[in-house]
Each structure stands twice: as structure tokens, then as C-alpha cells.
Design a protein around this motif. Structure first.
Motif, PDB file in Angstrom:
ATOM      1  N   ALA A  79      45.400  34.526  44.708  1.00  0.00           N
ATOM      2  CA  ALA A  79      46.116  35.424  43.784  1.00  0.00           C
ATOM      3  C   ALA A  79      45.615  36.719  43.483  1.00  0.00           C
ATOM      4  N   LEU A  80      46.040  37.824  43.516  1.00  0.00           N
ATOM      5  CA  LEU A  80      45.620  39.062  43.016  1.00  0.00           C
ATOM      6  C   LEU A  80      46.461  39.174  41.610  1.00  0.00           C
ATOM      7  N   TRP A  81      45.985  39.464  40.515  1.00  0.00           N
ATOM      8  CA  TRP A  81      46.512  39.655  39.253  1.00  0.00           C
ATOM      9  C   TRP A  81      46.370  41.422  38.731  1.00  0.00           C
ATOM     10  N   ARG A  82      47.070  41.864  38.249  1.00  0.00           N
ATOM     11  CA  ARG A  82      47.098  43.131  37.414  1.00  0.00           C
ATOM     12  C   ARG A  82      47.471  42.775  36.404  1.00  0.00           C
ATOM     13  N   THR A  83      46.902  43.050  35.250  1.00  0.00           N
ATOM     14  CA  THR A  83      47.250  42.222  34.034  1.00  0.00           C
ATOM     15  C   THR A  83      47.290  43.327  32.837  1.00  0.00           C
TER      16      THR A  83
END
Length: 107
Positions: A26-30
Motif C-alpha cells: 500500500a502507498l499512503w499519502r497522509t
């Protein structure tokens, strides 16, 4: 929600962090706003979460489809344009996707 200043987020400018699943990633932009976490998350094809989650979420599926398994064995399917909403605690849940998915998550 705790009050915080109004802002606009350009998600393309938020650096992603990579999180391995049991399979895929998963790639998270937070972005964090006091006690509120807002994320744009992309699951790779074949992603299966590496944990059960008991945190509450509001999740909107922007692209692809998501399979959700609940702790009691029940399974739900979510596709583009649909959302799911669960509070903190039960039921524990985890996600998987066969072909990948892009989600907007508030928790």
C-alpha cells in the motif's frame, strides 16, 4: 472533530510511504489534523492487509474494488464510487484487492 484551520491538500505533493501487506503493498499519502488522519491510499494488485484493524474509518473507493473481511468471517465487497463506514472497536476488519484500488480514508 477538533477545530483546526481550513486548508486545501494537493495530494500529488504529499510524499507516499510504502507499507507491505501479507502480499502486495500500500502507498499512503497522509495528512494529520490534530486527532484526525486523512489519507489517499493506493493498494497494489494482489494486496492483502498484514493485520486486522479495529480502528474506525470512513473510506471512499475512488478506483478499483476492495474485498473486506470481518472478524466473524463475513465478507463485503466495495467498488468504485462506494464507501464504507465503521466505528472504533468491533468488528475487526481487513482489506484485500485482486486488481488494485485507490481509496480516500478518514480516521
Amino acid at each position: 472533530m477538533t477545530p483546526f484551520p481550513m486548508s486545501i491538500t494537493d495530494w500529488a505533493q504529499v510524499a507516499p510511504t510504502r507499507h507491505a501487506g501479507d502480499s502486495g503493498f500500500a502507498l499512503w499519502r497522509t495528512m494529520n489534523f490534530d486527532d484526525l488522519r486523512v489519507r489517499m491510499v493506493e493498494y497494489s494488485p494482489g494486496y492483502v492487509a498484514d493485520h486486522w484493524c479495529s480502528k474506525g474509518h470512513v473510506i471512499l473507493c475512488l478506483e478499483g474494488a476492495l474485498d473486506i473481511q470481518l472478524g466473524d468471517g463475513k465478507r463485503l465487497a466495495m467498488k468504485q464510487g462506494e464507501s464504507y463506514h465503521v466505528g472504533d472497536g468491533d468488528p475487526p476488519h481487513r482489506s484485500a484487492t485482486e486488481k488494485g484500488a485507490k481509496l480516500f480514508i478518514v480516521d
